[in-house]
Scaffold this motif. Structure first.
Motif, PDB file in Angstrom:
ATOM      1  N   TYR A   1       0.838  -1.202   0.000  1.00 17.69           N
ATOM      2  CA  TYR A   1       0.000   0.000   0.000  1.00 17.69           C
ATOM      3  C   TYR A   1       0.873   1.252   0.000  1.00 17.69           C
ATOM      4  CZ  TYR A   1      -3.904  -3.081   0.930  1.00 17.69           C
ATOM      5  OH  TYR A   1      -4.849  -4.064   0.822  1.00 17.69           O
ATOM      6  N   GLY A   2       0.362   2.302  -0.640  1.00 14.14           N
ATOM      7  CA  GLY A   2       1.145   3.525  -0.769  1.00 14.14           C
ATOM      8  C   GLY A   2       0.884   4.551   0.304  1.00 14.14           C
ATOM      9  N   HIS A   3      -0.198   4.400   1.063  1.00 15.13           N
ATOM     10  CA  HIS A   3      -0.542   5.374   2.107  1.00 15.13           C
ATOM     11  C   HIS A   3      -1.405   4.666   3.142  1.00 15.13           C
ATOM     12  CE1 HIS A   3      -0.773   9.815   3.059  1.00 15.13           C
ATOM     13  NE2 HIS A   3      -1.640   9.311   3.942  1.00 15.13           N
ATOM     14  N   ILE A   4      -1.322   5.131   4.376  1.00 14.39           N
ATOM     15  CA  ILE A   4      -2.122   4.575   5.469  1.00 14.39           C
ATOM     16  C   ILE A   4      -2.942   5.698   6.095  1.00 14.39           C
ATOM     17  CG2 ILE A   4      -2.089   3.448   7.734  1.00 14.39           C
ATOM     18  CD1 ILE A   4       0.625   2.206   6.909  1.00 14.39           C
ATOM     19  N   LEU A   5      -4.243   5.444   6.254  1.00 14.61           N
ATOM     20  CA  LEU A   5      -5.129   6.366   6.958  1.00 14.61           C
ATOM     21  C   LEU A   5      -5.517   5.697   8.269  1.00 14.61           C
ATOM     22  CD1 LEU A   5      -6.750   8.981   6.998  1.00 14.61           C
ATOM     23  CD2 LEU A   5      -8.537   7.834   5.686  1.00 14.61           C
ATOM     24  N   SER A   6      -5.069   6.262   9.387  1.00 14.49           N
ATOM     25  CA  SER A   6      -5.217   5.645  10.704  1.00 14.49           C
ATOM     26  C   SER A   6      -6.232   6.454  11.508  1.00 14.49           C
ATOM     27  CB  SER A   6      -3.843   5.645  11.399  1.00 14.49           C
ATOM     28  OG  SER A   6      -3.663   4.575  12.279  1.00 14.49           O
ATOM     29  N   ILE A   7      -7.402   5.859  11.784  1.00 16.61           N
ATOM     30  CA  ILE A   7      -8.548   6.578  12.353  1.00 16.61           C
ATOM     31  C   ILE A   7      -8.870   5.975  13.723  1.00 16.61           C
ATOM     32  CG2 ILE A   7     -10.898   7.387  11.908  1.00 16.61           C
ATOM     33  CD1 ILE A   7     -10.489   6.375   8.982  1.00 16.61           C
ATOM     34  N   HIS A   8      -8.878   6.809  14.781  1.00 17.69           N
ATOM     35  CA  HIS A   8      -8.893   6.221  16.124  1.00 17.69           C
ATOM     36  C   HIS A   8      -9.843   6.877  17.126  1.00 17.69           C
ATOM     37  CE1 HIS A   8      -5.783   3.479  15.015  1.00 17.69           C
ATOM     38  NE2 HIS A   8      -5.108   4.476  14.474  1.00 17.69           N
ATOM     39  N   LEU A   9      -9.973   6.136  18.218  1.00 12.92           N
ATOM     40  CA  LEU A   9     -10.771   6.522  19.376  1.00 12.92           C
ATOM     41  C   LEU A   9     -10.406   7.925  19.852  1.00 12.92           C
ATOM     42  CD1 LEU A   9     -12.562   5.728  21.903  1.00 12.92           C
ATOM     43  CD2 LEU A   9     -10.494   4.645  22.834  1.00 12.92           C
ATOM     44  N   SER A  10     -11.407   8.633  20.366  1.00 14.04           N
ATOM     45  CA  SER A  10     -11.221  10.000  20.858  1.00 14.04           C
ATOM     46  C   SER A  10     -10.014  10.116  21.783  1.00 14.04           C
ATOM     47  CB  SER A  10     -12.470  10.460  21.614  1.00 14.04           C
ATOM     48  OG  SER A  10     -12.227  11.687  22.278  1.00 14.04           O
ATOM     49  N   SER A  11      -9.189  11.122  21.533  1.00 13.82           N
ATOM     50  CA  SER A  11      -8.016  11.364  22.362  1.00 13.82           C
ATOM     51  C   SER A  11      -8.386  11.801  23.775  1.00 13.82           C
ATOM     52  CB  SER A  11      -7.128  12.427  21.710  1.00 13.82           C
ATOM     53  OG  SER A  11      -7.843  13.653  21.566  1.00 13.82           O
ATOM     54  N   LYS A  12      -9.653  12.182  23.990  1.00 10.27           N
ATOM     55  CA  LYS A  12     -10.087  12.558  25.330  1.00 10.27           C
ATOM     56  C   LYS A  12     -10.469  11.344  26.166  1.00 10.27           C
ATOM     57  CE  LYS A  12     -11.517  17.153  23.856  1.00 10.27           C
ATOM     58  NZ  LYS A  12     -12.605  18.160  23.767  1.00 10.27           N
ATOM     59  N   LEU A  13     -10.445  10.175  25.521  1.00 10.07           N
ATOM     60  CA  LEU A  13     -10.726   8.929  26.225  1.00 10.07           C
ATOM     61  C   LEU A  13      -9.519   7.998  26.252  1.00 10.07           C
ATOM     62  CD1 LEU A  13     -14.251   8.128  24.708  1.00 10.07           C
ATOM     63  CD2 LEU A  13     -13.744   9.283  26.874  1.00 10.07           C
ATOM     64  N   SER A  14      -8.574   8.197  25.351  1.00  7.97           N
ATOM     65  CA  SER A  14      -7.456   7.270  25.208  1.00  7.97           C
ATOM     66  C   SER A  14      -6.289   7.962  24.514  1.00  7.97           C
ATOM     67  CB  SER A  14      -7.893   6.041  24.388  1.00  7.97           C
ATOM     68  OG  SER A  14      -6.801   5.250  24.008  1.00  7.97           O
ATOM     69  N   GLY A  15      -5.080   7.436  24.750  1.00 11.44           N
ATOM     70  CA  GLY A  15      -3.901   7.942  24.070  1.00 11.44           C
ATOM     71  C   GLY A  15      -3.587   7.202  22.789  1.00 11.44           C
ATOM     72  N   THR A  16      -4.563   6.467  22.257  1.00 15.21           N
ATOM     73  CA  THR A  16      -4.324   5.649  21.072  1.00 15.21           C
ATOM     74  C   THR A  16      -3.861   6.477  19.880  1.00 15.21           C
ATOM     75  OG1 THR A  16      -5.946   4.015  21.812  1.00 15.21           O
ATOM     76  CG2 THR A  16      -5.383   4.002  19.481  1.00 15.21           C
ATOM     77  N   ALA A  17      -4.532   7.580  19.601  1.00 16.85           N
ATOM     78  CA  ALA A  17      -4.145   8.407  18.457  1.00 16.85           C
ATOM     79  C   ALA A  17      -2.743   8.975  18.645  1.00 16.85           C
ATOM     80  CB  ALA A  17      -5.156   9.531  18.241  1.00 16.85           C
ATOM     81  N   ASP A  18      -2.381   9.322  19.881  1.00 12.87           N
ATOM     82  CA  ASP A  18      -1.034   9.838  20.136  1.00 12.87           C
ATOM     83  C   ASP A  18       0.022   8.776  19.837  1.00 12.87           C
ATOM     84  OD1 ASP A  18      -1.982  12.306  20.946  1.00 12.87           O
ATOM     85  OD2 ASP A  18      -2.087  11.749  23.061  1.00 12.87           O
ATOM     86  N   ALA A  19      -0.239   7.529  20.235  1.00 11.16           N
ATOM     87  CA  ALA A  19       0.704   6.443  19.946  1.00 11.16           C
ATOM     88  C   ALA A  19       0.842   6.237  18.439  1.00 11.16           C
ATOM     89  CB  ALA A  19       0.243   5.156  20.626  1.00 11.16           C
TER      90      ALA A  19
END
Length: 321
Positions: A117-135
């Motif tokens: 794949y040439g690009h990744i779109l990573s869509i995650h749980l609200s940052s106000k509930l989890s640090g998933t997007a930050d990771a």
């Protein structure tokens, strides 16, 4: 356990039909994998395994958010997780959730890149509930292919529907930027409304700090809450489950059509099925009943029940962008 077959069947039809929305050259081109965008999300999106039956499902990758019961760490695909989690919630056993590590994201992004794949779109749980997007953002910095990380400011099927809206459009030659706009637009207009038997589990998990001033007043009620800009907000404080469900039903059925409704539950599926039946006439898609993912159930508790309200947006002009 979950009645989702009609929903999955309609999604498959929609996935096939969505190509007719495209205009111009996008309708006729099936991009090479190196020109496609892969979608990464996390288990909070409440997407059941049956989504892998969809035509574009090979573009979807789901990273687990771990749940710790006592000293044991579980992922969503662990066979005994929900059995052990239900017992732990009933017994009041200490529970914790943790974001996936940047290393886990790096390993997944590497695997996706190796698929071509040439690009990744990573869509995650609200940052106000989890640090998933930050990771995810930390890992994105060292990925061999470009990664766009989106904070959905949502959770559950409201996040899941945003992911699905993008997923069924990944083979139309659309730019990563445009696909990201679809996900952002959908997640920003979706609502998540839910009720829990009590606030004890949310209090222990530290997810209701904004409500601590009125916590004592809520111990004997069946609170109705929503996600507002990614954070939990109290909507009402009825004293019975019946009244709480009436409030949720009124909000869901008052949403401007066309809208996709979905029911999420943990424990009380009989009530969930009844609620889904009441909502069906107001939904543009079959109303699925799905089990809350462990990462959400660990904070909401047994008997939690929620509704996702996802406007059925018109993307007919996206092929011109």
């Amino acid at each position: 356990m979950t009645e989702i077959a009609p929903w999955i069947a309609r999604l498959a039809v929609r996935s096939r039909d969505v190509r007719s929305e495209a205009v111009g050259w996008a309708r006729y081109i099936k991009p090479q994998r190196r020109d496609r965008v892969a979608i990464v999300t996390d288990t909070s999106a409440a997407l059941p395994d049956e989504v892998y039956k969809l035509p574009n499902s090979s573009e979807l990758f789901i990273i687990p958010i771990p749940v710790m019961i006592g000293d044991q760490i579980y992922n969503e695909d662990d066979d005994t997780l929900h059995h052990d989690l239900s017992i732990a919630l009933a017994a009041g056993t200490a529970l914790r959730t943790s974001r996936p590590s940047p290393g886990q994201f790096s390993a997944l992004y590497k695997h996706v890149a190796e698929q071509g794949y040439g690009h990744i779109l990573s869509i995650h749980l609200s940052s106000k509930l989890s640090g998933t997007a930050d990771a995810a953002r930390v890992a994105a910095q060292t990925s061999s292919v470009p990664v766009t990380v989106l904070d959905s400011y949502n959770a559950g099927l409201s996040l899941g529907n945003a992911v699905l809206d993008v997923l069924i459009r990944t083979r139309l030659g659309l730019s990563p930027h445009f696909l990201a706009n679809i996900a952002t637009r959908q997640s920003s207009v979706s609502q998540t409304i839910f009720t829990v038997p009590n606030l004890e589990t949310l209090r222990k998990g530290g997810r209701i700090s904004a409500l601590t001033g009125i916590l004592g007043q809520l111990l004997q009620v069946r609170p109705v809450m929503q996600l507002n800009d990614g954070a939990i907000e109290l909507l009402d404080r009825p004293r019975s489950e019946a009244k709480a469900l009436s409030i949720i039903t009124e909000i869901a059925t008052s949403a401007s059509p066309p809208v996709r409704l979905g029911v999420q539950a943990y424990g009380d599926f009989d009530t969930a099925y009844q609620l889904a039946a009441e909502l069906q006439d107001h939904s543009s898609m079959p109303v699925p009943v799905v089990r809350l993912p462990a990462v959400l159930a660990a904070h909401l508790g047994l008997g939690a029940l929620g509704v996702s309200i996802s406007p059925d947006l018109d993307y007919a002009s996206y092929g011109t962008a």
